[in-house]
Design a protein around this motif. Sequence first.
Motif, mmCIF file in Angstrom:
data_model
loop_
_atom_site.group_PDB
_atom_site.id
_atom_site.type_symbol
_atom_site.label_atom_id
_atom_site.label_comp_id
_atom_site.label_asym_id
_atom_site.label_seq_id
_atom_site.Cartn_x
_atom_site.Cartn_y
_atom_site.Cartn_z
ATOM 1 N N ALA A 1 0.837 -1.196 0.000
ATOM 2 C CA ALA A 1 0.000 0.000 0.000
ATOM 3 C C ALA A 1 0.873 1.247 0.000
ATOM 4 N N LEU B 1 -1.367 -0.464 10.960
ATOM 5 C CA LEU B 1 -1.340 -0.389 9.505
ATOM 6 C C LEU B 1 -1.193 1.032 8.955
ATOM 7 N N MET C 1 -2.351 -2.596 -2.577
ATOM 8 C CA MET C 1 -3.098 -1.437 -2.057
ATOM 9 C C MET C 1 -4.412 -1.889 -1.477
ATOM 10 N N PRO D 1 -5.686 -4.826 -0.414
ATOM 11 C CA PRO D 1 -5.806 -5.629 0.809
ATOM 12 C C PRO D 1 -5.727 -4.761 2.062
ATOM 13 N N ALA D 2 -4.802 -3.815 2.045
ATOM 14 C CA ALA D 2 -4.631 -2.986 3.245
ATOM 15 C C ALA D 2 -5.896 -2.191 3.523
ATOM 16 N N VAL D 3 -6.445 -1.647 2.460
ATOM 17 C CA VAL D 3 -7.631 -0.828 2.644
ATOM 18 C C VAL D 3 -8.790 -1.664 3.174
ATOM 19 N N PHE E 1 -8.671 -4.432 4.802
ATOM 20 C CA PHE E 1 -8.387 -4.842 6.174
ATOM 21 C C PHE E 1 -8.775 -3.750 7.151
ATOM 22 N N MET E 2 -8.324 -2.549 6.829
ATOM 23 C CA MET E 2 -8.601 -1.470 7.765
ATOM 24 C C MET E 2 -10.074 -1.118 7.809
ATOM 25 N N VAL F 1 -12.481 -3.141 7.521
ATOM 26 C CA VAL F 1 -13.186 -4.124 8.320
ATOM 27 C C VAL F 1 -12.915 -3.933 9.804
#
Lengths: 262, 445, 273
Positions: free
Chosen positions: A83, A142, C1, C3-5, C7-8, C10
């Motif tokens: 990311a 994160l 990009m 997956p991180a979004v 994850f956060m 959720v």
Amino acid sequence: MLAYGCAVLITLFMLAPVYLIALAALSPTSAIFDYPHVVWPTGLSLENIWSFVTFQGVLPALGRSLVVGGITVVLSLLLGCPAGYAVARYNFRGRDLLQLVLVNVRAVPLIIISIPLLVTFIEWNLYDTVLSVALLHTAITLPFTVLLSASVFIRVPGELEEAAMSLGTRRFGAVIRVVLPNSITGLAAAALFAFVTSWNEVFAATVLTQKSTTLPAQVVSQLSVSPLPFRFAGGLALTLPAFVFIFFMRPYLFSAFRVGAP
Amino acid sequence: MPKRLWSIAFAVAILTFACGGTPPAPATAGAQKNVGQVEFLSSQGQPAKEVQDMNSKVLAGFNGTVDFQSQPTGAQDVDKVLSQHQAGKSTIDVLALQHGDFTTLAAADALEDLTPLLQKLQKDRKFPAQLLSYGKFGSQKQYYIPWLQATYLMVVNKKALQYLPKGSDVNNLTYEQLISWGQAIEKARGEKLIGLPVAPGTKGGLMNRFLQGYAYPSYTGQTLVGFKSPDAVQMWQMLKRLWSVTNAQSTTYAYMQEPLQNGEVWIAWDHQARFADALNKLGDQFTVIPAPSGPKGLGYMSVAVGLAIPKGAPNRAGAEALIDYLTQAKQQAAAGSSLSFFPVIDGVNLTGSDVPSYLSAESAVASKYVANKKSVITLLPVGLGLKGDEFTLTYQDAFTRIILRNEDIQTVLNDDAAKLQQLVTTAKAACWPPDPPSSGPCQIK
Amino acid sequence: MAPAVVFMLVFLGWPMINALLIAFQSAAGDFTLDNVQRLFRDTDFGLAVRNTFLLLAIVIPLEFTLALVMAVVAQSRVRGRDFFLYVWSFPLAISDLAAGLVWLAVFTQHGYLNSILQSLHLIQHPIGFLNYNNLAGLVLAVVLAETWRSISLVMVVVMSGIQSIPAELGEAAEIMGAGAWRRFRSVTLPLLKPTLQVGLILRTTAAFQVFAVVLALTGAGLPVLATKTESWVYEARNYQMGAVYAVLLLLLSTLTTLIYLNALRTPRAVFQR
């Protein structure tokens, strides 16, 4: 010279509390209540530490904290670096907004989030597991990982990657071979931050677990109402593994400084 | 609250004789049949050492395995039991809570009637009649069997005794005399050495108990009903004067034994158990005295902890065996020593090498409370259930606003009386001693 | 990009929205502004706001200045630099709980600080740093404890920023006759802006929520917004009021973030060659 003086002063400031907590934890129990306190050791005693360590539930909790910290670091880097790379390299619509959101996602106190999350975790059958805590810790760390890795990747010139790619590797290979080695320091910082945040995080852990608590949660729930000597021992025990971790991360964290400035 | 939690935690622990635990060794011939695992739920994240002591000194001799569990407050235990009751599935065998927390459960009919068990136990031991009647909640059923009791008292560093104003009996002080004592100390030493547990939060200092069970009854003769009466205003004015000779760092004190031990405080009020460590280690330096009295008498608070069995408990026989075990004289003394509570059974000897010496000193003070003809006994709030914590916080709020922020007394009392009334009405809690009984939710005048 | 979004979203986004909506609900679930009104009339609300900003105004500049000093020192060839850096990272390892414990032992009336002062006969009676009515003492204690606890993080951020400033720029400036301070002001600082921006935003946001140290050191003596929030959620278990405080904190954090973004804006062009 001035620099050296500053360094020494700052170091003393940093060390003093660590010294005091070690002193209190390692002194005979009665010494904690003397007044005036003596700031040098009057006698070494392991009684406080021993009673803390042998207290039921402490060692397993220690292990769990390590596991949770480890999972958090791995997940946080795995999700955060790509990311961060995207934020650094690609100019996509909404990138600034995303950065704003990322930063502000930490603006809501954890306490508020933990209650609805608790309900969710119960539904998913994850209540009272190490995984649930690790997931929450990953979510907490994160944003920082993303932003920090982004600011690190930005400084690796895009031309280096393009040069690598023109020599035949694909972008992914270019990243691995070119970008990552140059960003170790920053990534190390991100990993360190993730681990330590997870290690010290206590309130969500307390809420999300009952029997399989992490060490800080254990300390908070049981020892915060215990006599002072016991708490010092607990406090010291809480910090030791993190010292070890920092010790190992040091070379990566500060290696850039060996290359040296003027 | 920690003390209460103790008993509860204890109870809980004992109850959790969950199935599937490590199989206990086969019972030896002649011993009772091993009763398996008993799930024991109690409230509070009790001091770690007390749990250990309970497990090693009290529960170890039990003919079965006890799993001791605890929650931070009584309200949370009630919550847990109620939700299990509603789901029709109980995982808890024995429940130890203080009297007031059982009310909600009794009203919801979530507890077994223990009359047969009580009759069996009474054949060889004597329970105090008053505690037994509390346990009936006005019905014919015995919802809980009394287990331990405790109270709050004062501990004084002997160095302070020389400053006691002439004519005061340290075992029979009034609040005004206490204030004079504090003034004398300040004059002589330049430091304010009285301490009060004013740390905030439900896991902080027990200031709310001081107000509910000591200050209010001593000045109004009541606990809740007279919350904003003129007598109450007088009490708060007294408290302001007391605060002026109290250590201003009291806002950080949760357990008074610490400032006592390091010398920041010479005179302290707290729950008897929160002095345990200090009295144990440095007993020679301190003396235990009763709390002061006011115009309406000596107000004191009694914590009564009982053992109950939730309906549908998985191991009924084990639960009853555990209750039997815990109410035997030897275990009463051992549990009392571990938790710094008093036994309830008549005739338990608080002497011997296993029993800390301060426990009998505290017990002597507790007897002074009972013996005092002008004493006003207050129970911990009864029937507040889940609202218990907010109730506590409202008292702390009143203290903060009146004493720390110097707001107008009557205004604050009116504000907080409204909040208390709302909590009590929502919880449908009737008045509890020393307030006269009410037919519906208790009404603050 | 992505997956991180996801994850956060959720684990943070959804509960956060959920929780914040509660701020505008009554216990029964209907929409109401009562909680907001109650917020402004809450005991110690004014004090909490004042104290929160007071602490912010002192701690943040102090930490960043200190971090810059540390970073500059670390860049020069000082003897024992490695050792210094290691020690300076120590507070990273100390949890809130332990930090509160230690600093309490330092500042309590019969604690280490008063012990030293009295042994040196500088004072006759112990100073009540943590007395509820000693604002200066309380702020001093909290500032020291908070700074100590989180300086390492700021230091690491600042250092990773400084480390990436190309050395040639500094050398070029030196050749042209700029002294150390001038180099710092004209070369280092401007190029540090993005790092400082990120660091300031994160640190300020975190500072709004600091309560463990404040609670441990001051009890009821120094209310801040975060301790009020904690009290409503964990003690009173009134999630509506807790949520209202959270909304306020979110607004304040967003406001300061916007201020930083504006003040420390750096055109991306600076980094593209």
